[in-house]
Design an enzyme around this catalytic site. Sequence first.
Site, PDB file in Angstrom:
ATOM      1  N   ASP A 159     -47.136  -3.192   9.466  1.00 42.69           N
ATOM      2  CA  ASP A 159     -46.864  -1.771   9.311  1.00 42.69           C
ATOM      3  C   ASP A 159     -47.397  -1.042  10.539  1.00 42.69           C
ATOM      4  O   ASP A 159     -48.506  -1.347  11.005  1.00 42.69           O
ATOM      5  CB  ASP A 159     -47.525  -1.219   8.043  1.00 42.69           C
ATOM      6  CG  ASP A 159     -46.843   0.038   7.521  1.00 42.69           C
ATOM      7  OD1 ASP A 159     -46.838   1.044   8.263  1.00 42.69           O
ATOM      8  OD2 ASP A 159     -46.328   0.011   6.392  1.00 42.69           O
ATOM      9  N   SER A 171     -30.552  -0.146  -0.268  1.00 48.28           N
ATOM     10  CA  SER A 171     -30.601   1.202  -0.835  1.00 48.28           C
ATOM     11  C   SER A 171     -29.304   1.565  -1.533  1.00 48.28           C
ATOM     12  O   SER A 171     -28.227   1.083  -1.162  1.00 48.28           O
ATOM     13  CB  SER A 171     -30.851   2.208   0.294  1.00 48.28           C
ATOM     14  OG  SER A 171     -30.687   3.529  -0.151  1.00 48.28           O
ATOM     15  N   TYR A 180     -28.643   6.579   7.711  1.00 46.05           N
ATOM     16  CA  TYR A 180     -29.568   5.739   6.958  1.00 46.05           C
ATOM     17  C   TYR A 180     -28.818   4.725   6.099  1.00 46.05           C
ATOM     18  O   TYR A 180     -29.100   3.519   6.140  1.00 46.05           O
ATOM     19  CB  TYR A 180     -30.470   6.603   6.078  1.00 46.05           C
ATOM     20  CG  TYR A 180     -31.238   5.801   5.059  1.00 46.05           C
ATOM     21  CD1 TYR A 180     -32.246   4.929   5.455  1.00 46.05           C
ATOM     22  CD2 TYR A 180     -30.945   5.896   3.701  1.00 46.05           C
ATOM     23  CE1 TYR A 180     -32.947   4.175   4.527  1.00 46.05           C
ATOM     24  CE2 TYR A 180     -31.644   5.157   2.765  1.00 46.05           C
ATOM     25  CZ  TYR A 180     -32.637   4.296   3.182  1.00 46.05           C
ATOM     26  OH  TYR A 180     -33.328   3.545   2.261  1.00 46.05           O
ATOM     27  N   LYS A 202     -28.687   0.483   6.434  1.00 41.72           N
ATOM     28  CA  LYS A 202     -29.032  -0.439   5.354  1.00 41.72           C
ATOM     29  C   LYS A 202     -27.894  -1.434   5.110  1.00 41.72           C
ATOM     30  O   LYS A 202     -28.126  -2.622   4.872  1.00 41.72           O
ATOM     31  CB  LYS A 202     -29.357   0.337   4.078  1.00 41.72           C
ATOM     32  CG  LYS A 202     -30.732   0.972   4.094  1.00 41.72           C
ATOM     33  CD  LYS A 202     -31.826  -0.083   4.228  1.00 41.72           C
ATOM     34  CE  LYS A 202     -33.207   0.488   4.164  1.00 41.72           C
ATOM     35  NZ  LYS A 202     -34.256  -0.545   4.281  1.00 41.72           N
ATOM     36  N   ARG A 220     -29.387  11.459 -10.287  1.00 39.55           N
ATOM     37  CA  ARG A 220     -29.929  10.229  -9.715  1.00 39.55           C
ATOM     38  C   ARG A 220     -30.393   9.273 -10.814  1.00 39.55           C
ATOM     39  O   ARG A 220     -30.646   9.671 -11.945  1.00 39.55           O
ATOM     40  CB  ARG A 220     -31.107  10.545  -8.789  1.00 39.55           C
ATOM     41  CG  ARG A 220     -30.736  11.326  -7.539  1.00 39.55           C
ATOM     42  CD  ARG A 220     -29.898  10.477  -6.588  1.00 39.55           C
ATOM     43  NE  ARG A 220     -29.603  11.210  -5.349  1.00 39.55           N
ATOM     44  CZ  ARG A 220     -28.490  11.883  -5.142  1.00 39.55           C
ATOM     45  NH1 ARG A 220     -27.574  11.967  -6.104  1.00 39.55           N
ATOM     46  NH2 ARG A 220     -28.277  12.491  -3.996  1.00 39.55           N
TER      47      ARG A 220
END
Length: 320
Positions: free
Chosen positions: A31, A117, A141, A145, A217
């Site tokens: 990380d 995702s 984004y 992915k 969602r």
Amino acid sequence: MTWLVTGGAGYIGSHVARAFLDSGIDVVVIDDLSSGHEGFVPEGAVLERGSLVDAGFVERVFDEHPVTGVVHLAGFKYAGVSVQRPLHTYTQNVTATVNLLSAMQNHEVPSIVFSSSAAVYGNAPAEFVTEATATTPESPYGETKLIGEWLIADQAVASGLRHTALRYFNVVGSATPVVSDTSPHNLFPLVFRALLAGQTPKIFGDDYPTPDGTCVRDYVHVADVAAAHVAAAQKLDAGETLAPAYNLGSGSGVSVREIMSEMAAVTGIDFTPEVLAARPGDPARIVASGELATGDGLWMPHHTLTEMIASAWQAATHAG
């Protein structure tokens, strides 16, 4: 057995690292701490601080640790911001994945679980998204992915890499009060930070084609998501063949306005959210079936929405 968890100092990644350690699997974390926190890395995991964009650093990590598998979570994860920063998003999410796969090949690491995702589906027209739903991402984004999934699948053809991708939906909650979602863009931390500061939470857009005009969602608890990573890793280690991608979804959707109402009930803080303009790149509705993952023994959501909010609030107030 040692699994490398990229992004393991982040909100989801640290939960994944903890779940691996709890299952008796050694963990090395990569990380760069650009959005993660050193304090989130669980005791017993080894932290290597650096970026996957640095190919030499990645090779060194593999040189120095007996990595037998990889969970790849690191990346730039903000769909809305990616519209303004496409080059940064592609570098962090695609170039980094190429470097990781190259190091895995050079060190003969046979297995990878990829953090994908729901953004790969874009504004899916289906009532319930399945793995057969067309992938039509609407942000850089989401595009990166999907490209990550393609890269891994292509590398599997070339090298025999064992792999699967887990397509997350809205990951919330906490399994421990010491780890909270600190994203500057996700709904739960945005609302909690506002409430703790005595401010009014905001809704981005109320004119979507949904029952109450706000985005719908599919919310899943981070502990359930972490457990799915461990299950996938164990199956890959056992030589089992998994599907190229699985949805980690609950099969039910909740609107942003409904979330706000439940948050008021759980926190005991009454509020009326302020409505702002919609953010670019945000689909109106994403709700997924998790049946394939459940059938293959990877996925079982155990937490209610109230439990998700309560655990997230506990972590947010602990951190604050």
